[in-house]
Enzyme design. Sequence first.
Site, mmCIF file in Angstrom:
data_model
loop_
_atom_site.group_PDB
_atom_site.id
_atom_site.type_symbol
_atom_site.label_atom_id
_atom_site.label_comp_id
_atom_site.label_asym_id
_atom_site.label_seq_id
_atom_site.Cartn_x
_atom_site.Cartn_y
_atom_site.Cartn_z
ATOM 1 N N TYR A 51 0.839 -1.205 0.000
ATOM 2 C CA TYR A 51 0.000 0.000 0.000
ATOM 3 C C TYR A 51 0.871 1.251 0.000
ATOM 4 C CZ TYR A 51 -3.905 -3.097 1.300
ATOM 5 O OH TYR A 51 -4.849 -4.095 1.327
ATOM 6 N N GLY A 198 -14.290 -4.928 1.050
ATOM 7 C CA GLY A 198 -15.199 -4.382 0.049
ATOM 8 C C GLY A 198 -16.669 -4.584 0.334
ATOM 9 N N PRO A 199 -17.131 -4.473 1.596
ATOM 10 C CA PRO A 199 -18.531 -4.782 1.896
ATOM 11 C C PRO A 199 -19.539 -3.823 1.276
ATOM 12 C CG PRO A 199 -17.494 -3.751 3.797
ATOM 13 C CD PRO A 199 -16.394 -4.041 2.810
ATOM 14 N N VAL A 200 -19.105 -2.594 0.980
ATOM 15 C CA VAL A 200 -20.046 -1.639 0.376
ATOM 16 C C VAL A 200 -19.773 -1.439 -1.113
ATOM 17 C CG1 VAL A 200 -20.584 -0.454 2.525
ATOM 18 C CG2 VAL A 200 -18.653 0.328 1.159
ATOM 19 N N GLY A 203 -18.474 1.817 -2.454
ATOM 20 C CA GLY A 203 -19.412 2.899 -2.153
ATOM 21 C C GLY A 203 -20.739 2.801 -2.873
#
Length: 303
Positions: A51, A198-200, A203
């Site tokens: 990262y 990445g649950p949403v 966005g």
Amino acid sequence: MKKNQLGTSDLYVSEIGYGTMSLPKSERNAVYLVNKAIDEGVNFFDTADLYDYGRIEEVLGKAIKGKRDQIILATKAGNHWEPGKEGWFWDPSKAYIKEAVKKSCQRLNTDYIDLFQLHGGTIEDPIDETIEAFEELVQEGIIRYYGISSIRPNVIREYVKKSSIVSVMMQYSILDRRPEEEMLDFLKENNVSVIARGPVGKGILSDNGLNKIPEKGYLDYTSEECRTLVAQLKEKTNSARLLSHTAIRYVLAHPAVAATIPGASREEQLISNLQAADSPDLSDQEIQMIKELSKANQYKQHR
């Protein structure tokens, strides 16, 4: 904040952790957000050496100074890069894994990693050699436990069969239900926890998600299908929840999932993510309805 056991380890992670890849560029703001999360009950922070080529680890290390004993720290390795050089290449060799973790410890200003993860991998990798590296690091006390970050079912099965992994990080959301088909129940049966990233859905699964839908769509959803699904979810799920909270509670509903790690680059995003911890659980009827509205995606290319 509810805490769940990670696999068979003695690590108990906050069900909502912090994925640090999206920490703000401003070091001051990043340090503030990490400490705000800790104050609000988050004890699980996930990062990776790749990262921003080590910068995120360095910033996280500064943020947790004096609070190391309050958190469970996870990082990843396998993408070989060197400071000052552009690019990277995949390197799951024993030599590089053992070299990478020591450099991560230096950047994170710690002498041990709670959860060290292989950052990817294919079935053609020297898996036995990689496992040997992890096991030696455990014996040396540099890492406490290890896992993998992968969306490849065949790779995951090999590590479950051959190693002592306690977790698998994978992308999982209402928009990406691929883990449901062949991974979640399998991992639960083998006492390996899932860390859902990445649950949403970048966005999209949020109250202003219509503004975040890419023109080309998302996975096997067209942009129009994304718009339709977002509208249906807003209309038919519990109005007491924000859509992002529904999305987070959905991935946490499966017993294989120990934690989800939404990212946040602003304070309001962080607070909203953490408020999902107090949001009502999804009913069985809601879960079934969400499954009927969304696609039961399957792993095809990634094996």
